[in-house]
Design a protein around this motif. Structure first.
Motif, PDB file in Angstrom:
ATOM      1  N   THR A 194     -30.970   1.912 -57.219  1.00 54.91           N
ATOM      2  CA  THR A 194     -30.323   1.173 -56.137  1.00 54.91           C
ATOM      3  C   THR A 194     -30.741   1.755 -54.794  1.00 54.91           C
ATOM      4  OG1 THR A 194     -28.432   0.751 -57.560  1.00 54.91           O
ATOM      5  CG2 THR A 194     -28.109   0.444 -55.190  1.00 54.91           C
ATOM      6  N   ALA A 195     -31.169   0.894 -53.911  1.00 56.29           N
ATOM      7  CA  ALA A 195     -31.597   1.366 -52.590  1.00 56.29           C
ATOM      8  C   ALA A 195     -30.421   1.943 -51.830  1.00 56.29           C
ATOM      9  CB  ALA A 195     -32.213   0.215 -51.801  1.00 56.29           C
ATOM     10  N   ALA A 196     -30.679   3.042 -51.159  1.00 64.48           N
ATOM     11  CA  ALA A 196     -29.626   3.660 -50.353  1.00 64.48           C
ATOM     12  C   ALA A 196     -29.284   2.740 -49.196  1.00 64.48           C
ATOM     13  CB  ALA A 196     -30.117   5.013 -49.816  1.00 64.48           C
ATOM     14  N   PRO A 197     -28.007   2.665 -48.846  1.00 63.98           N
ATOM     15  CA  PRO A 197     -27.646   1.804 -47.717  1.00 63.98           C
ATOM     16  C   PRO A 197     -28.298   2.287 -46.441  1.00 63.98           C
ATOM     17  CG  PRO A 197     -25.803   3.234 -48.343  1.00 63.98           C
ATOM     18  CD  PRO A 197     -26.855   3.399 -49.393  1.00 63.98           C
ATOM     19  N   ALA A 198     -28.635   1.332 -45.578  1.00 56.96           N
ATOM     20  CA  ALA A 198     -29.262   1.685 -44.312  1.00 56.96           C
ATOM     21  C   ALA A 198     -28.313   2.514 -43.465  1.00 56.96           C
ATOM     22  CB  ALA A 198     -29.652   0.418 -43.561  1.00 56.96           C
ATOM     23  N   ALA A 199     -28.862   3.509 -42.819  1.00 63.47           N
ATOM     24  CA  ALA A 199     -28.042   4.352 -41.948  1.00 63.47           C
ATOM     25  C   ALA A 199     -27.552   3.536 -40.767  1.00 63.47           C
ATOM     26  CB  ALA A 199     -28.862   5.544 -41.456  1.00 63.47           C
ATOM     27  N   PRO A 200     -26.287   3.749 -40.356  1.00 66.71           N
ATOM     28  CA  PRO A 200     -25.784   2.993 -39.205  1.00 66.71           C
ATOM     29  C   PRO A 200     -26.557   3.367 -37.951  1.00 66.71           C
ATOM     30  CG  PRO A 200     -24.268   4.773 -39.808  1.00 66.71           C
ATOM     31  CD  PRO A 200     -25.307   4.708 -40.889  1.00 66.71           C
ATOM     32  N   ARG A 201     -26.714   2.409 -37.070  1.00 65.58           N
ATOM     33  CA  ARG A 201     -27.415   2.672 -35.816  1.00 65.58           C
ATOM     34  C   ARG A 201     -26.569   3.566 -34.931  1.00 65.58           C
ATOM     35  NH1 ARG A 201     -29.976  -2.649 -33.200  1.00 65.58           N
ATOM     36  NH2 ARG A 201     -31.141  -1.062 -32.076  1.00 65.58           N
ATOM     37  N   ALA A 202     -27.249   4.423 -34.185  1.00 68.96           N
ATOM     38  CA  ALA A 202     -26.539   5.290 -33.255  1.00 68.96           C
ATOM     39  C   ALA A 202     -25.979   4.449 -32.122  1.00 68.96           C
ATOM     40  CB  ALA A 202     -27.497   6.346 -32.714  1.00 68.96           C
ATOM     41  N   GLY A 203     -25.089   5.072 -31.360  1.00 69.38           N
ATOM     42  CA  GLY A 203     -24.553   4.363 -30.204  1.00 69.38           C
ATOM     43  C   GLY A 203     -23.185   3.781 -30.487  1.00 69.38           C
ATOM     44  N   THR A 204     -22.699   3.075 -29.508  1.00 70.33           N
ATOM     45  CA  THR A 204     -21.331   2.569 -29.510  1.00 70.33           C
ATOM     46  C   THR A 204     -21.330   1.047 -29.487  1.00 70.33           C
ATOM     47  OG1 THR A 204     -20.526   4.518 -28.336  1.00 70.33           O
ATOM     48  CG2 THR A 204     -19.190   2.522 -28.149  1.00 70.33           C
ATOM     49  N   GLN A 205     -20.455   0.453 -30.292  1.00 69.49           N
ATOM     50  CA  GLN A 205     -20.247  -0.987 -30.187  1.00 69.49           C
ATOM     51  C   GLN A 205     -19.328  -1.257 -29.000  1.00 69.49           C
ATOM     52  OE1 GLN A 205     -17.302  -3.405 -32.406  1.00 69.49           O
ATOM     53  NE2 GLN A 205     -19.090  -4.271 -33.470  1.00 69.49           N
ATOM     54  N   ILE A 206     -19.729  -2.208 -28.159  1.00 74.29           N
ATOM     55  CA  ILE A 206     -18.912  -2.609 -27.009  1.00 74.29           C
ATOM     56  C   ILE A 206     -18.525  -4.066 -27.221  1.00 74.29           C
ATOM     57  CG2 ILE A 206     -18.852  -2.935 -24.503  1.00 74.29           C
ATOM     58  CD1 ILE A 206     -21.019  -0.759 -24.304  1.00 74.29           C
ATOM     59  N   ARG A 207     -17.235  -4.334 -27.235  1.00 73.34           N
ATOM     60  CA  ARG A 207     -16.776  -5.703 -27.484  1.00 73.34           C
ATOM     61  C   ARG A 207     -15.891  -6.175 -26.332  1.00 73.34           C
ATOM     62  NH1 ARG A 207     -14.877  -7.176 -33.320  1.00 73.34           N
ATOM     63  NH2 ARG A 207     -17.140  -7.378 -33.484  1.00 73.34           N
ATOM     64  N   LEU A 208     -16.295  -7.276 -25.722  1.00 68.85           N
ATOM     65  CA  LEU A 208     -15.500  -7.926 -24.681  1.00 68.85           C
ATOM     66  C   LEU A 208     -14.875  -9.176 -25.276  1.00 68.85           C
ATOM     67  CD1 LEU A 208     -17.894  -6.305 -23.251  1.00 68.85           C
ATOM     68  CD2 LEU A 208     -17.511  -7.802 -21.296  1.00 68.85           C
ATOM     69  N   THR A 209     -13.574  -9.337 -25.061  1.00 70.75           N
ATOM     70  CA  THR A 209     -12.856 -10.483 -25.609  1.00 70.75           C
ATOM     71  C   THR A 209     -12.109 -11.194 -24.496  1.00 70.75           C
ATOM     72  OG1 THR A 209     -12.554  -9.264 -27.697  1.00 70.75           O
ATOM     73  CG2 THR A 209     -11.208 -11.241 -27.364  1.00 70.75           C
ATOM     74  N   ASP A 210     -12.515 -12.431 -24.207  1.00 73.88           N
ATOM     75  CA  ASP A 210     -11.856 -13.278 -23.198  1.00 73.88           C
ATOM     76  C   ASP A 210     -11.643 -12.544 -21.875  1.00 73.88           C
ATOM     77  OD1 ASP A 210     -11.687 -15.374 -25.039  1.00 73.88           O
ATOM     78  OD2 ASP A 210      -9.801 -14.620 -25.848  1.00 73.88           O
ATOM     79  N   VAL A 211     -12.659 -11.868 -21.407  1.00 73.50           N
ATOM     80  CA  VAL A 211     -12.556 -11.044 -20.204  1.00 73.50           C
ATOM     81  C   VAL A 211     -12.585 -11.923 -18.958  1.00 73.50           C
ATOM     82  CG1 VAL A 211     -13.847  -9.386 -18.796  1.00 73.50           C
ATOM     83  CG2 VAL A 211     -13.447  -8.930 -21.220  1.00 73.50           C
ATOM     84  N   VAL A 212     -11.617 -11.693 -18.074  1.00 73.57           N
ATOM     85  CA  VAL A 212     -11.519 -12.426 -16.808  1.00 73.57           C
ATOM     86  C   VAL A 212     -11.371 -11.433 -15.665  1.00 73.57           C
ATOM     87  CG1 VAL A 212     -10.119 -14.035 -15.437  1.00 73.57           C
ATOM     88  CG2 VAL A 212     -10.476 -14.465 -17.883  1.00 73.57           C
ATOM     89  N   LYS A 213     -12.115 -11.668 -14.590  1.00 76.78           N
ATOM     90  CA  LYS A 213     -11.905 -10.954 -13.337  1.00 76.78           C
ATOM     91  C   LYS A 213     -11.790 -11.992 -12.237  1.00 76.78           C
ATOM     92  CE  LYS A 213     -11.388  -7.652 -10.411  1.00 76.78           C
ATOM     93  NZ  LYS A 213     -10.159  -6.832 -10.425  1.00 76.78           N
ATOM     94  N   ASP A 214     -10.591 -12.083 -11.655  1.00 83.07           N
ATOM     95  CA  ASP A 214     -10.294 -13.111 -10.657  1.00 83.07           C
ATOM     96  C   ASP A 214      -9.929 -12.434  -9.340  1.00 83.07           C
ATOM     97  OD1 ASP A 214      -9.531 -15.304  -9.216  1.00 83.07           O
ATOM     98  OD2 ASP A 214      -8.184 -16.123 -10.740  1.00 83.07           O
ATOM     99  N   TYR A 215     -10.718 -12.705  -8.307  1.00 82.51           N
ATOM    100  CA  TYR A 215     -10.449 -12.148  -6.983  1.00 82.51           C
ATOM    101  C   TYR A 215      -9.632 -13.112  -6.117  1.00 82.51           C
ATOM    102  CZ  TYR A 215     -14.048  -8.656  -8.058  1.00 82.51           C
ATOM    103  OH  TYR A 215     -14.782  -7.644  -8.631  1.00 82.51           O
ATOM    104  N   GLY A 216      -9.158 -14.209  -6.720  1.00 86.71           N
ATOM    105  CA  GLY A 216      -8.379 -15.185  -5.977  1.00 86.71           C
ATOM    106  C   GLY A 216      -9.218 -16.185  -5.224  1.00 86.71           C
ATOM    107  N   LEU A 217     -10.504 -16.283  -5.558  1.00 89.66           N
ATOM    108  CA  LEU A 217     -11.377 -17.255  -4.915  1.00 89.66           C
ATOM    109  C   LEU A 217     -11.331 -18.568  -5.688  1.00 89.66           C
ATOM    110  CD1 LEU A 217     -14.363 -14.840  -4.205  1.00 89.66           C
ATOM    111  CD2 LEU A 217     -12.510 -15.493  -2.660  1.00 89.66           C
ATOM    112  N   ALA A 218     -12.224 -19.487  -5.364  1.00 91.18           N
ATOM    113  CA  ALA A 218     -12.196 -20.814  -5.993  1.00 91.18           C
ATOM    114  C   ALA A 218     -12.367 -20.736  -7.502  1.00 91.18           C
ATOM    115  CB  ALA A 218     -13.288 -21.702  -5.377  1.00 91.18           C
ATOM    116  N   VAL A 219     -13.271 -19.852  -7.954  1.00 87.49           N
ATOM    117  CA  VAL A 219     -13.475 -19.653  -9.395  1.00 87.49           C
ATOM    118  C   VAL A 219     -13.504 -18.161  -9.666  1.00 87.49           C
ATOM    119  CG1 VAL A 219     -14.733 -21.820  -9.761  1.00 87.49           C
ATOM    120  CG2 VAL A 219     -15.995 -19.763  -9.133  1.00 87.49           C
ATOM    121  N   PRO A 220     -13.089 -17.730 -10.854  1.00 88.25           N
ATOM    122  CA  PRO A 220     -13.144 -16.297 -11.183  1.00 88.25           C
ATOM    123  C   PRO A 220     -14.581 -15.780 -11.177  1.00 88.25           C
ATOM    124  CG  PRO A 220     -11.750 -17.497 -12.746  1.00 88.25           C
ATOM    125  CD  PRO A 220     -12.477 -18.528 -11.931  1.00 88.25           C
TER     126      PRO A 220
END
Length: 378
Positions: free
Chosen positions: A12-38
């Motif tokens: 059985t092939a050995a499972p692939a090693a996980p990639r280094a680094g960090t997973q970054i997940r953005l979920t429904d991210v909003v930044k609104d400065y109060g202008l016409a559109v965010p």
């Protein structure tokens, strides 16, 4: 005596090693400065561990604000940001453990190269022996060994950016955020440093998030590109996917040149443009075009060929009469500017420089293979 049967079971092939680094997940991210559109309007994006993700888009599209939200330099209006599943939405920047590389280098002018690179380690109370070891390693990585005692004013712009890069990765951050780091450099130097950043990404294996408005830079560096438009993500995919399989007219025209024919009706087995009826293959119609009220057919210039007469067009190809309005010799190819079908629609054909020269004002027939076109929403 019965024969002995021997069965061989493949290991059985050995499972692939996980990639280094960090997973970054953005979920429904909003930044609104109060202008016409965010500034950022409901962005969801997962950046995988070890991935080189580029946030691409025109000025004001939300890409830099999104990077600043990841870094913690801006606070969320709503939504969630997680590193490896841990919510960091309310963490201050210094607790997110991220490396940052800016366009203006932000080096300390009174410190030597070694002192600049060592600064993040000193702030983290790393031992002197470990600082010396790590600084030497990272200066070798960015090819600045021997420049330890120079101050920034003694270095070229490209060398200063290498020092800034070394400082950003010396403490093994969870991810490296790069905010248009090559924007102040000339074209040749940019190309050299692009190659260096790619090499360092491969060697370090960390997650890189890169912001640029330069399409060629994004295409050459990225594993994937998130294309921003008016605070939203227009499309995410590999450079090849975004170039060859755009979902929308914005994607098609932002990444590279396109010949664009706006359609009067939704695509079926054929489409109609003016008095022309063209064949369509289902796999060349984007998902968003199927559901859109308005669509367009686009063809890349390198896929548009030119015939002198209609009977020279291969069977099964789509074609349209055109007039040559300009020809530019660009070394390895000629860029032929065309006016299509007696209309004001202007397009291009990219021909090998050795092909027959065309004259301005000449009437020709432009044609392309059906599988090389793309129907997109507009």
């Amino acid at each position: 005596m019965p024969a002995t049967t021997t069965s061989t079971v493949a290991p059985t092939a050995a499972p692939a090693a996980p990639r280094a680094g960090t997973q970054i997940r953005l979920t429904d991210v909003v930044k609104d400065y109060g202008l016409a559109v965010p500034a950022v309007d409901g962005v969801s994006l997962t950046i995988e561990p070890g991935e080189f993700m580029t946030l691409l888009g025109p000025s004001g599209s939300g890409k830099t604000t999104t990077l600043n939200l990841i870094a913690g330099f801006e606070t969320l209006t709503s939504g969630r940001i997680a590193f490896n599943g841990d919510d960091v939405s309310n963490l201050p920047p210094h607790k997110r453990d991220l490396g940052m590389l800016f366009q203006n280098y932000a080096l300390f002018p009174h410190m030597t190269v070694a002192q600049n690179v060592a600064y993040p380690l000193r702030e983290r109370k790393v031992s002197k022996a470990e600082i010396t070891r790590r600084v030497a390693e990272v200066l070798e990585l960015v090819q600045l060994t021997g420049r330890d005692d120079n101050v920034p004013s003694q270095l070229s712009g490209g060398q200063q950016q290498r020092v800034a890069l070394a400082r950003a990765i010396v403490f093994d951050p969870k991810a490296l955020l790069l905010d248009e780091p090559l924007g102040a450099l000339d074209r040749n130097l940019r190309g050299a440093l692009q190659a260096e950043i790619q090499r360092i990404h491969r060697e370090v294996g960390s997650t890189f998030v890169f912001v640029t408005h330069d399409q060629e830079e994004a295409m050459s560096l990225s594993d994937r590109i998130a294309l921003f438009n008016s605070g939203r993500i227009e499309q995410v995919g590999s450079p090849e996917t975004l170039y060859r399989e755009p979902e929308t007219l914005f994607t098609a025209t932002f990444l590279g040149d396109s010949n664009v024919f706006e359609l009067a009706q939704a695509p079926g087995s054929t489409v109609v443009w003016g008095d022309r009826t063209w064949a369509v293959e289902p796999r060349t119609v984007s998902d968003r075009a199927r559901a859109a009220e308005h669509a367009a057919l686009m063809v890349r210039p390198e896929d548009v060929r030119i015939a002198q007469r209609a009977d020279e067009v291969p069977a099964g190809a789509n074609a349209v009469p055109a007039r040559v309005t300009d020809v530019h010799y660009l070394g390895s190819y000629r860029n032929v500017v065309l006016s299509y079908g007696g209309s004001d629609v202007v397009g291009q054909s990219r021909l090998d420089a050795s092909e027959t020269q065309l004259a301005v004002g000449q009437d020709v027939v432009a044609w392309w293979r059906v599988e090389r076109q793309r129907v997109v929403s507009r």
